[in-house]
Design a protein around this motif. Structure first.
Motif, PDB file in Angstrom:
ATOM      1  N   ARG A 250       0.834  -1.194   0.000  1.00 20.17           N
ATOM      2  CA  ARG A 250       0.000   0.000   0.000  1.00 20.17           C
ATOM      3  C   ARG A 250       0.876   1.255   0.000  1.00 20.17           C
ATOM      4  O   ARG A 250       2.020   1.239   0.455  1.00 20.17           O
ATOM      5  CB  ARG A 250      -0.916  -0.002   1.220  1.00 20.17           C
ATOM      6  CG  ARG A 250      -1.984  -1.081   1.175  1.00 20.17           C
ATOM      7  CD  ARG A 250      -2.776  -1.109   2.473  1.00 20.17           C
ATOM      8  NE  ARG A 250      -3.810  -2.127   2.439  1.00 20.17           N
ATOM      9  CZ  ARG A 250      -5.060  -1.913   2.034  1.00 20.17           C
ATOM     10  NH1 ARG A 250      -5.422  -0.707   1.641  1.00 20.17           N
ATOM     11  NH2 ARG A 250      -5.942  -2.891   2.024  1.00 20.17           N
ATOM     12  N   GLY A 252       1.186   5.226   1.157  1.00 22.20           N
ATOM     13  CA  GLY A 252       0.659   6.156   2.132  1.00 22.20           C
ATOM     14  C   GLY A 252       0.954   7.609   1.858  1.00 22.20           C
ATOM     15  O   GLY A 252       0.413   8.485   2.531  1.00 22.20           O
ATOM     16  N   PRO A 275      -8.159   0.894  -3.136  1.00 23.28           N
ATOM     17  CA  PRO A 275      -7.795   0.386  -1.803  1.00 23.28           C
ATOM     18  C   PRO A 275      -6.295   0.339  -1.539  1.00 23.28           C
ATOM     19  O   PRO A 275      -5.878   0.172  -0.389  1.00 23.28           O
ATOM     20  CB  PRO A 275      -8.391  -1.029  -1.794  1.00 23.28           C
ATOM     21  CG  PRO A 275      -9.448  -1.020  -2.847  1.00 23.28           C
ATOM     22  CD  PRO A 275      -8.933  -0.100  -3.900  1.00 23.28           C
ATOM     23  N   ASP A 278      -3.622   4.383   0.949  1.00 26.95           N
ATOM     24  CA  ASP A 278      -4.217   4.621   2.258  1.00 26.95           C
ATOM     25  C   ASP A 278      -3.761   5.931   2.879  1.00 26.95           C
ATOM     26  O   ASP A 278      -3.952   6.169   4.069  1.00 26.95           O
ATOM     27  CB  ASP A 278      -3.975   3.449   3.212  1.00 26.95           C
ATOM     28  CG  ASP A 278      -2.518   3.078   3.372  1.00 26.95           C
ATOM     29  OD1 ASP A 278      -1.642   3.881   2.957  1.00 26.95           O
ATOM     30  OD2 ASP A 278      -2.236   2.003   3.920  1.00 26.95           O
ATOM     31  N   TYR A 281      -5.734  11.097  -0.798  1.00 26.52           N
ATOM     32  CA  TYR A 281      -5.894  10.575  -2.155  1.00 26.52           C
ATOM     33  C   TYR A 281      -7.003  11.295  -2.913  1.00 26.52           C
ATOM     34  O   TYR A 281      -8.044  11.626  -2.341  1.00 26.52           O
ATOM     35  CB  TYR A 281      -6.207   9.085  -2.103  1.00 26.52           C
ATOM     36  CG  TYR A 281      -6.487   8.463  -3.451  1.00 26.52           C
ATOM     37  CD1 TYR A 281      -7.801   8.226  -3.869  1.00 26.52           C
ATOM     38  CD2 TYR A 281      -5.456   8.134  -4.315  1.00 26.52           C
ATOM     39  CE1 TYR A 281      -8.067   7.672  -5.115  1.00 26.52           C
ATOM     40  CE2 TYR A 281      -5.711   7.581  -5.546  1.00 26.52           C
ATOM     41  CZ  TYR A 281      -7.010   7.359  -5.960  1.00 26.52           C
ATOM     42  OH  TYR A 281      -7.254   6.823  -7.191  1.00 26.52           O
ATOM     43  N   ASP A 324      -8.694  11.816   5.210  1.00 26.43           N
ATOM     44  CA  ASP A 324      -8.198  11.907   3.843  1.00 26.43           C
ATOM     45  C   ASP A 324      -9.354  12.230   2.907  1.00 26.43           C
ATOM     46  O   ASP A 324     -10.441  11.696   3.024  1.00 26.43           O
ATOM     47  CB  ASP A 324      -7.550  10.581   3.425  1.00 26.43           C
ATOM     48  CG  ASP A 324      -6.308  10.275   4.246  1.00 26.43           C
ATOM     49  OD1 ASP A 324      -5.908   9.112   4.251  1.00 26.43           O
ATOM     50  OD2 ASP A 324      -5.770  11.192   4.875  1.00 26.43           O
TER      51      ASP A 324
END
Length: 331
Positions: A250, A252, A275, A278, A281, A324
């Motif tokens: 992932r 970040g 997904p 994280d 975004y 976020d």
């Protein structure tokens, strides 16, 4: 600008600034360096079959906004050369990120917003996933593109496989010889199919096509696509990096992903990669017949995304409040 240059003086890039050379890692890298040297850094990465001129309009926009903008020729393109004739002409995904880190180190740039499309977007993803301390934020056309030979063993439906025809062509020796002989014609075909509504002129094409005359270009391209299918080995020194990437790490760091509304190249649906981000975004669809070479076809939208993601990164560094922001917008 002060750089440790192999040549006595910079040469011209043909459009948007002097072209410098610097030893970095296993490469001597050709790059454009615009804007104030003390400004926040932006690293712009091109794809295949394109070159630094994909950013000929983006880079001056960012320089005018106060950024230091570094645009390197990837290994196998333009004036970038291997320092050793014995080096493996390696095109596996990890090496492009290692080249980018080596370039940042050579230029004494601690971190940068990293932005790219095609191979450049994949490299931005790798930097953001494995070296988040060097990646202040990223802009990635077509989102999350990290892959692995293992994942690529899974067949796609026939329509999707057809869009990757050149990958299978490059798996053959006929394909290698064909690309060697017709690299300019090949690039033109990809430009036309990947950006079906982009009316580029001959001067624009010829300016980039000159970068494919690099003596390592064919080796790098063929190795890249054969490595993806598990038909060529990478360097064992990079096995650990590739194992980590195969786990689809992932990301970040603050990210804006972009997609042109007329992208004719194979690309994932945005919902499939959401997904995997994280951190802060945002996804933007750039309309108006914009194809695969988004920075060259829509330079203002690309530059705006870089400036905006840098603003998100700056706000994040001074505050941890708020959720976020996840939006899909039309531009």
């Amino acid at each position: 600008m002060t750089h440790t240059l192999r040549s006595a003086a910079p040469t011209t890039s043909g459009t948007f600034g002097p072209l410098f050379q610097i030893d970095a890692g296993e490469m001597n890298i050709g790059f454009v360096d615009l804007g104030p040297t003390d400004g926040p850094a932006v690293l712009l990465l091109h794809g295949w079959p394109y070159d630094i001129h994909s950013y000929a309009d983006v880079a001056p926009l960012l320089a005018a906004a106060g950024y230091r903008v570094v645009v390197p020729h990837l290994r196998g393109y333009g004036t970038t050369r291997f320092l050793s004739a014995a080096s493996l002409r390696n095109g596996q995904q990890a090496v492009f990120a290692l080249d980018a880190i080596a370039l940042l180190d050579a230029l004494k740039i601690p971190n940068a917003v990293v932005a790219g499309f095609d191979w450049g977007a994949r490299t931005a993803n790798v930097l953001a996933a494995l070296w988040p301390d060097r990646c202040r934020g990223q802009v990635s056309v077509s989102g999350y593109l990290i892959g692995s030979p293992q994942a690529n063993q899974n067949p796609l439906n026939p329509t999707a496989e057809l869009s990757w025809w050149y990958q299978f062509y490059f798996a053959t020796e006929r394909g290698r010889r064909g690309y060697e002989q017709y690299r300019s014609e090949f690039a033109r075909l990809i430009w036309q199919t990947a950006s079906p509504r982009w009316s580029f002129d001959e001067a624009t094409f010829d300016r980039s096509a000159a970068a494919f005359e690099n003596p390592d270009h064919v080796d790098i391209v063929i190795h890249n696509y054969r490595w993806r299918l598990g038909l060529a080995d990478g360097a064992s020194a990079h096995d650990d990096l590739e194992r980590r990437l195969a786990e689809r790490p992932r990301i970040g760091v603050p990210t804006i992903t972009l997609e042109g509304d007329a992208n004719g190249a194979p690309h994932p649906d945005a919902a499939t990669y959401r997904p995997l981000f994280d951190g802060p975004y945002e996804h933007r669809i750039i309309d108006g017949g914009v194809g695969h070479n988004l920075p060259q076809e829509a330079p203002r939208a690309f530059a705006d995304a870089v400036i905006d993601v840098d603003g998100i990164a700056a706000a994040r560094s001074t505050s941890t409040k708020g959720d976020d922001d996840v939006r899909t917008t039309q531009q």
